[in-house]
Enzyme design. Structure first.
Site, mmCIF file in Angstrom:
data_model
loop_
_atom_site.group_PDB
_atom_site.id
_atom_site.type_symbol
_atom_site.label_atom_id
_atom_site.label_comp_id
_atom_site.label_asym_id
_atom_site.label_seq_id
_atom_site.Cartn_x
_atom_site.Cartn_y
_atom_site.Cartn_z
ATOM 1 N N ASP A 55 -9.050 -15.918 -0.750
ATOM 2 C CA ASP A 55 -8.917 -14.472 -0.592
ATOM 3 C C ASP A 55 -7.692 -14.145 0.263
ATOM 4 O O ASP A 55 -7.314 -14.926 1.137
ATOM 5 C CB ASP A 55 -10.182 -13.903 0.059
ATOM 6 C CG ASP A 55 -10.319 -12.408 -0.124
ATOM 7 O OD1 ASP A 55 -9.572 -11.836 -0.941
ATOM 8 O OD2 ASP A 55 -11.178 -11.806 0.544
ATOM 9 N N LYS A 114 -13.097 -8.582 -6.947
ATOM 10 C CA LYS A 114 -12.351 -9.839 -7.049
ATOM 11 C C LYS A 114 -13.210 -11.032 -6.618
ATOM 12 O O LYS A 114 -13.231 -12.067 -7.292
ATOM 13 C CB LYS A 114 -11.067 -9.748 -6.202
ATOM 14 C CG LYS A 114 -10.104 -8.672 -6.668
ATOM 15 C CD LYS A 114 -8.791 -8.704 -5.905
ATOM 16 C CE LYS A 114 -8.945 -8.322 -4.460
ATOM 17 N NZ LYS A 114 -9.385 -6.904 -4.297
ATOM 18 N N THR A 115 -13.922 -10.892 -5.517
ATOM 19 C CA THR A 115 -14.793 -11.982 -5.070
ATOM 20 C C THR A 115 -15.913 -12.231 -6.077
ATOM 21 O O THR A 115 -16.259 -13.382 -6.376
ATOM 22 C CB THR A 115 -15.388 -11.659 -3.693
ATOM 23 O OG1 THR A 115 -14.326 -11.435 -2.756
ATOM 24 C CG2 THR A 115 -16.265 -12.796 -3.195
ATOM 25 N N THR A 139 -4.590 -8.102 -2.282
ATOM 26 C CA THR A 139 -4.474 -6.649 -2.365
ATOM 27 C C THR A 139 -3.019 -6.225 -2.438
ATOM 28 O O THR A 139 -2.731 -5.050 -2.651
ATOM 29 C CB THR A 139 -5.133 -5.992 -1.137
ATOM 30 O OG1 THR A 139 -4.546 -6.531 0.059
ATOM 31 C CG2 THR A 139 -6.629 -6.270 -1.122
ATOM 32 N N ARG A 187 -17.741 -0.910 -4.313
ATOM 33 C CA ARG A 187 -18.252 -1.184 -2.964
ATOM 34 C C ARG A 187 -18.609 0.111 -2.244
ATOM 35 O O ARG A 187 -19.635 0.207 -1.569
ATOM 36 C CB ARG A 187 -17.219 -1.970 -2.155
ATOM 37 C CG ARG A 187 -17.655 -2.233 -0.708
ATOM 38 C CD ARG A 187 -16.647 -3.079 0.014
ATOM 39 N NE ARG A 187 -16.637 -4.432 -0.522
ATOM 40 C CZ ARG A 187 -15.582 -5.230 -0.479
ATOM 41 N NH1 ARG A 187 -14.445 -4.815 0.045
ATOM 42 N NH2 ARG A 187 -15.656 -6.457 -0.977
#
Length: 365
Positions: free
Chosen positions: A131, A86-87, A180, A239
């Site tokens: 975020d 997302k980032t 999230t 990640r």
């Protein structure tokens, strides 16, 4: 109990979860090392971004249309589990639009004044990445409604009957919100986003490409089987794949010649207690307690947590989501229950089947 007490308890619970998750190699959250490495590994445009095919295609149309009109892009909401990109997508949106990006988070905005200060300093066309937007305070959230829709905020000056609202015009900007837990966003806020996308977990083939790309950027020699081994244990999350790659790289440099193949990857991840399905020590401890101590359940969450030696919140929020997604554990009204896949994964036989098998062996069937 007042609201401050409730907030303190929630903060304490969050700290316990962060502490438990920080020790796990397969946690999808980002620590300081992850953030530093991710900055070097992040793709710079949509063409480099791996996976999320539908989201990339839809977002590409939104950005191209905005550039053709010479306008700022619509506000974008990205939802999905941590570690899915997302980032990275927010930074790509800014790069594709040729605009600067400002990054902040919901927990950092606790007052409407905090948000007003950020919004009033934005440049025209700038991208604001927010975020964990669902954790923003309610007053700031209500201010954001007007800012997103009318590019205007009302700044309250003074208190009580003498307070006055001063309208402040904002330059057009693009808000990219990430969450999230999309279900916690109020409908008025969700409806103000022009484009909403849900990030899915990655397939092993996609993660294999991620591992190969990251290995090339880190100057690590890896063969296809080694990349596949790491990808298969990464829980569908880039990640985690990148973190496992770094740990396998360390093992290969110390125990081998620095090159990674399937055997090296498997041996390295065995040292770090990450098995072939991506389960780590905590995951297996939960399953083993459920199977060996409680016969597969049902058993209450608190009882299971005591048996594992962890906090109730740690078992529920850290271990269970992946076990449920993998089909190894089920949540029922009566408690937690192990599935047949859990018995098979640990190489155990359910009690009922063990008895039936014994009778068949006895009679030579």
């Amino acid at each position: 109990m007042n609201w401050d007490d409730t907030t303190d308890e929630a903060a304490d619970a969050a700290e316990r979860l962060v502490g438990s998750a920080a020790e796990r190699l397969v946690d999808s959250g980002a620590d300081g090392e992850d953030q530093a490495v991710e900055a070097a590994l992040r793709p710079k445009d949509l063409g480099e971004f791996i996976g999320q095919e539908k989201v990339r295609e839809q977002l590409d149309l939104v950005l191209r249309a905005a550039r053709a009109r010479g306008a700022t892009a619509d506000h974008v909401l990205l939802s999905g589990a941590p570690g899915l990109g997302k980032t990275t997508l927010s930074m790509i949106i800014a790069a594709e639009m040729g605009a600067p990006i400002r990054i902040t988070s919901g927990p950092a905005i606790q007052h409407a004044g905090d948000l007003a200060a950020i919004l009033s300093s934005l440049q025209e066309g700038e991208v604001l990445f927010l975020d964990e937007i669902h954790r923003m305070s309610r007053p700031a959230e209500e201010m954001l409604y007007m800012a997103m829709e009318d590019f205007r905020v009302d700044v309250i000056v003074g208190k009580g009957p003498g307070a006055t609202a001063i309208p402040l015009e904002l330059p057009p900007f693009t808000l990219v919100g990430a969450t999230t837990r999309a279900g916690l966003l109020p409908p008025p806020l969700r409806d103000r986003f022009g484009f909403t996308a849900h990030m899915e977990f990655y397939e092993p083939a996609e993660l294999k490409r991620v591992v190969h790309r990251s290995a090339a950027l880190l100057d690590v020699e890896i063969d296809p089987d080694g990349a596949a081994e790491i990808a298969g244990r990464s829980r569908g999350t880039p990640r985690i794949a990148n973190r496992l790659l770094r740990r396998v790289r360390d093992y290969a440099q110390v125990k081998a010649d620095g090159a990674i193949d399937r055997d090296i990857a498997g041996a390295a991840l065995a040292v770090y207690e990450v098995d072939e399905r991506g389960l780590d020590r905590l995951d297996r401890a939960v399953l083993e307690a459920l199977l060996k101590l409680f016969g597969g359940g049902p058993v209450g969450l608190s009882t299971l947590a005591v048996a594992v030696g962890e906090e109730r919140e740690t078992v529920e929020e850290v271990a269970e989501p992946f076990l449920v997604r993998e089909g190894l554990l089920a949540r029922t009204p009566r408690g937690r229950v192990a599935t047949p896949a859990a018995w098979a994964h640990l190489g155990l036989v359910p009690p009922g089947q063990a008895g039936a098998k014994g009778q068949q062996d006895l009679f030579g069937a």
